[in-house]
Design a protein around this motif. Structure first.
Motif, PDB file in Angstrom:
ATOM      1  N   PHE A   6       0.856  -1.195   0.000  1.00 21.89           N
ATOM      2  CA  PHE A   6       0.000   0.000   0.000  1.00 21.89           C
ATOM      3  C   PHE A   6       0.888   1.239   0.000  1.00 21.89           C
ATOM      4  O   PHE A   6       2.092   1.157   0.237  1.00 21.89           O
ATOM      5  CB  PHE A   6      -0.935   0.021   1.212  1.00 21.89           C
ATOM      6  N   LYS A   7       0.283   2.394  -0.253  1.00 18.71           N
ATOM      7  CA  LYS A   7       1.038   3.641  -0.313  1.00 18.71           C
ATOM      8  C   LYS A   7       1.053   4.323   1.061  1.00 18.71           C
ATOM      9  O   LYS A   7      -0.001   4.574   1.636  1.00 18.71           O
ATOM     10  CB  LYS A   7       0.400   4.582  -1.340  1.00 18.71           C
ATOM     11  N   PRO A   8       2.221   4.615   1.599  1.00 21.48           N
ATOM     12  CA  PRO A   8       2.307   5.290   2.904  1.00 21.48           C
ATOM     13  C   PRO A   8       1.704   6.692   2.857  1.00 21.48           C
ATOM     14  O   PRO A   8       1.781   7.368   1.825  1.00 21.48           O
ATOM     15  CB  PRO A   8       3.821   5.370   3.165  1.00 21.48           C
ATOM     16  N   LYS A   9       1.113   7.095   3.960  1.00 19.67           N
ATOM     17  CA  LYS A   9       0.578   8.460   4.073  1.00 19.67           C
ATOM     18  C   LYS A   9       1.591   9.352   4.777  1.00 19.67           C
ATOM     19  O   LYS A   9       2.036  10.351   4.234  1.00 19.67           O
ATOM     20  CB  LYS A   9      -0.748   8.449   4.830  1.00 19.67           C
ATOM     21  N   ASN A  10       1.932   8.978   6.015  1.00 17.56           N
ATOM     22  CA  ASN A  10       2.888   9.758   6.798  1.00 17.56           C
ATOM     23  C   ASN A  10       4.300   9.228   6.523  1.00 17.56           C
ATOM     24  O   ASN A  10       4.797   8.342   7.207  1.00 17.56           O
ATOM     25  CB  ASN A  10       2.563   9.659   8.292  1.00 17.56           C
ATOM     26  N   LYS A  11       4.938   9.790   5.521  1.00 24.80           N
ATOM     27  CA  LYS A  11       6.240   9.275   5.080  1.00 24.80           C
ATOM     28  C   LYS A  11       7.342   9.434   6.123  1.00 24.80           C
ATOM     29  O   LYS A  11       8.285   8.649   6.165  1.00 24.80           O
ATOM     30  CB  LYS A  11       6.645   9.962   3.775  1.00 24.80           C
ATOM     31  N   SER A  12       7.221  10.438   6.969  1.00 24.91           N
ATOM     32  CA  SER A  12       8.262  10.674   7.978  1.00 24.91           C
ATOM     33  C   SER A  12       8.379   9.505   8.942  1.00 24.91           C
ATOM     34  O   SER A  12       9.463   9.212   9.457  1.00 24.91           O
ATOM     35  CB  SER A  12       7.976  11.967   8.748  1.00 24.91           C
ATOM     36  N   LEU A  13       7.268   8.810   9.194  1.00 25.73           N
ATOM     37  CA  LEU A  13       7.292   7.644  10.086  1.00 25.73           C
ATOM     38  C   LEU A  13       8.180   6.545   9.519  1.00 25.73           C
ATOM     39  O   LEU A  13       8.922   5.881  10.243  1.00 25.73           O
ATOM     40  CB  LEU A  13       5.879   7.100  10.295  1.00 25.73           C
ATOM     41  N   TYR A  14       8.113   6.344   8.221  1.00 23.02           N
ATOM     42  CA  TYR A  14       8.881   5.271   7.580  1.00 23.02           C
ATOM     43  C   TYR A  14      10.357   5.644   7.454  1.00 23.02           C
ATOM     44  O   TYR A  14      11.228   4.771   7.519  1.00 23.02           O
ATOM     45  CB  TYR A  14       8.275   4.931   6.218  1.00 23.02           C
ATOM     46  N   ARG A  15      10.628   6.933   7.285  1.00 23.91           N
ATOM     47  CA  ARG A  15      12.032   7.363   7.295  1.00 23.91           C
ATOM     48  C   ARG A  15      12.632   7.099   8.680  1.00 23.91           C
ATOM     49  O   ARG A  15      13.750   6.608   8.801  1.00 23.91           O
ATOM     50  CB  ARG A  15      12.142   8.857   6.964  1.00 23.91           C
ATOM     51  N   LYS A  16      11.830   7.422   9.705  1.00 24.98           N
ATOM     52  CA  LYS A  16      12.287   7.209  11.083  1.00 24.98           C
ATOM     53  C   LYS A  16      12.466   5.716  11.370  1.00 24.98           C
ATOM     54  O   LYS A  16      13.378   5.322  12.097  1.00 24.98           O
ATOM     55  CB  LYS A  16      11.280   7.800  12.065  1.00 24.98           C
ATOM     56  N   GLU A  76      10.200  -4.911  13.478  1.00 25.05           N
ATOM     57  CA  GLU A  76       9.284  -4.381  14.483  1.00 25.05           C
ATOM     58  C   GLU A  76       9.043  -2.883  14.287  1.00 25.05           C
ATOM     59  O   GLU A  76       7.911  -2.405  14.440  1.00 25.05           O
ATOM     60  CB  GLU A  76       9.835  -4.641  15.888  1.00 25.05           C
ATOM     61  N   SER A  77      10.092  -2.138  13.945  1.00 22.50           N
ATOM     62  CA  SER A  77       9.917  -0.690  13.758  1.00 22.50           C
ATOM     63  C   SER A  77       9.035  -0.409  12.542  1.00 22.50           C
ATOM     64  O   SER A  77       8.241   0.541  12.548  1.00 22.50           O
ATOM     65  CB  SER A  77      11.276   0.006  13.601  1.00 22.50           C
ATOM     66  N   LEU A  78       9.142  -1.237  11.505  1.00 22.00           N
ATOM     67  CA  LEU A  78       8.285  -1.074  10.335  1.00 22.00           C
ATOM     68  C   LEU A  78       6.826  -1.315  10.702  1.00 22.00           C
ATOM     69  O   LEU A  78       5.935  -0.571  10.273  1.00 22.00           O
ATOM     70  CB  LEU A  78       8.719  -2.038   9.230  1.00 22.00           C
ATOM     71  N   ILE A  79       6.573  -2.339  11.504  1.00 25.67           N
ATOM     72  CA  ILE A  79       5.209  -2.615  11.956  1.00 25.67           C
ATOM     73  C   ILE A  79       4.676  -1.443  12.774  1.00 25.67           C
ATOM     74  O   ILE A  79       3.512  -1.043  12.637  1.00 25.67           O
ATOM     75  CB  ILE A  79       5.158  -3.920  12.776  1.00 25.67           C
ATOM     76  N   GLY A  80       5.534  -0.868  13.614  1.00 30.02           N
ATOM     77  CA  GLY A  80       5.132   0.300  14.402  1.00 30.02           C
ATOM     78  C   GLY A  80       4.754   1.467  13.514  1.00 30.02           C
ATOM     79  O   GLY A  80       3.758   2.163  13.767  1.00 30.02           O
ATOM     80  N   ALA A  81       5.521   1.681  12.450  1.00 24.83           N
ATOM     81  CA  ALA A  81       5.228   2.769  11.508  1.00 24.83           C
ATOM     82  C   ALA A  81       3.903   2.523  10.786  1.00 24.83           C
ATOM     83  O   ALA A  81       3.104   3.445  10.593  1.00 24.83           O
ATOM     84  CB  ALA A  81       6.368   2.899  10.505  1.00 24.83           C
ATOM     85  N   ILE A  82       3.674   1.267  10.383  1.00 27.00           N
ATOM     86  CA  ILE A  82       2.420   0.921   9.696  1.00 27.00           C
ATOM     87  C   ILE A  82       1.226   1.208  10.590  1.00 27.00           C
ATOM     88  O   ILE A  82       0.228   1.800  10.158  1.00 27.00           O
ATOM     89  CB  ILE A  82       2.428  -0.566   9.277  1.00 27.00           C
ATOM     90  N   TYR A  83       1.325   0.802  11.849  1.00 22.46           N
ATOM     91  CA  TYR A  83       0.211   1.007  12.783  1.00 22.46           C
ATOM     92  C   TYR A  83      -0.078   2.492  12.992  1.00 22.46           C
ATOM     93  O   TYR A  83      -1.242   2.924  12.931  1.00 22.46           O
ATOM     94  CB  TYR A  83       0.523   0.343  14.124  1.00 22.46           C
ATOM     95  N   LEU A  84       0.953   3.279  13.226  1.00 26.18           N
ATOM     96  CA  LEU A  84       0.752   4.704  13.478  1.00 26.18           C
ATOM     97  C   LEU A  84       0.319   5.455  12.216  1.00 26.18           C
ATOM     98  O   LEU A  84      -0.354   6.481  12.300  1.00 26.18           O
ATOM     99  CB  LEU A  84       2.035   5.321  14.040  1.00 26.18           C
ATOM    100  N   ASP A  85       0.702   4.935  11.057  1.00 25.53           N
ATOM    101  CA  ASP A  85       0.340   5.583   9.799  1.00 25.53           C
ATOM    102  C   ASP A  85      -1.057   5.196   9.332  1.00 25.53           C
ATOM    103  O   ASP A  85      -1.847   6.048   8.939  1.00 25.53           O
ATOM    104  CB  ASP A  85       1.364   5.200   8.722  1.00 25.53           C
ATOM    105  N   ARG A  86      -1.366   3.902   9.390  1.00 30.06           N
ATOM    106  CA  ARG A  86      -2.608   3.422   8.781  1.00 30.06           C
ATOM    107  C   ARG A  86      -3.586   2.718   9.730  1.00 30.06           C
ATOM    108  O   ARG A  86      -4.689   2.374   9.344  1.00 30.06           O
ATOM    109  CB  ARG A  86      -2.264   2.472   7.642  1.00 30.06           C
TER     110      ARG A  86
END
Length: 246
Positions: free
Chosen positions: A28-38, A133-143
């Motif tokens: 899927f396409k990320p919305k909050n890109k800064s989360l994934y950079r982090k 785990e950090s990627l999963i955290g980003a997915i949850y907070l983003d979507r």
């Protein structure tokens, strides 16, 4: 001006490639890109936001760990209606073990996305699981939960979670071996010492003795890993006695 424009275009191109490759993994396409950079920023970068808070993946790793654990727990609860709390806890531990998470991170090649001042060859195996785990955290907070659940179902549950296989999987050979030694009233000793090899990273070696006889040895980048290696070798040396029917 052309020099600055070239720098900006270069950064934009790298950013676009990063999210294009990441989108192939996410589905899927990320919305909050800064989360994934982090999610892929290592603490060695020593970055901070405007309030002085550190920018790295460690806090997202905390969130991802909780989300992964809860989603796997809910799945096991539905799939194994006869399992009691102890059984379900043990099964969940096998799915979210550090060893398994490292394998998941390696399969997705997440280390390719890391931004760090440290050479990637210097990282230990746990970097792979931490990034997962950090990627999963980003997915949850983003979507949100549903996207997080779909990602885990696709990348963890479908390819790796088989109840019968999990039931026979050993999480810790050391725990299993110690339990057997105590049951059989055998003495055991882990003699751990720092290895003086020529490796870049510090290594530890261990001699595992049972009833005052050296049964197995292990060597790794941490005391825990070295003990586990020696325990695994000792387990297979005594496998028939350990696994014999009562």
């Amino acid at each position: 001006m052309s020099f600055i424009r070239n720098i900006l275009n270069s950064r934009s191109s790298k950013d676009g490639n990063f999210f294009l490759q990441l989108q192939n993994i996410l589905g899927f396409k990320p919305k909050n890109k800064s989360l994934y950079r982090k999610a892929f920023t290592h603490r060695s970068m020593n970055l901070k936001d405007k309030k002085g808070n550190p920018i790295n993946y460690e806090r997202l790793e905390f969130v991802g760990d909780a989300m992964l654990s809860s989603i796997i727990a809910a799945y096991l609860y539905g799939q194994v209606p006869h399992g009691d709390e102890g059984y379900l806890t043990k099964m969940r531990s096998k799915v979210v073990s550090r060893e398994h998470l490292n394998e998941l991170g390696k399969d997705l090649k997440l280390i390719d996305f890391v931004v760090s001042r440290i050479s990637k060859s210097s990282f230990g195996d746990n970097i792979h699981g931490n990034l997962f785990e950090s990627l999963i955290g980003a997915i949850y907070l983003d979507r949100g939960y549903s996207y997080c659940e779909k990602f885990i179902h696709k990348n963890v549950i479908i390819p790796y979670v088989d109840i019968e296989t999990l039931e026979g999987k050993v999480i810790s050979y050391k725990s299993l071996l110690i339990e057997w030694c105590q049951k059989e009233k055998k003495s055991f000793d882990y003699d751990v010492y720092e290895d003086t090899g020529k490796d870049e990273l510090k290594h530890f070696s261990v001699k595992l003795s049972i009833d005052e006889k050296v049964i197995a040895k292990g060597r790794a980048t941490s005391k825990k890993k070295a003990e586990e290696k020696a325990s695994k070798r000792a387990f297979f040396a005594f496998q028939k006695q350990i696994t014999k029917p009562i």
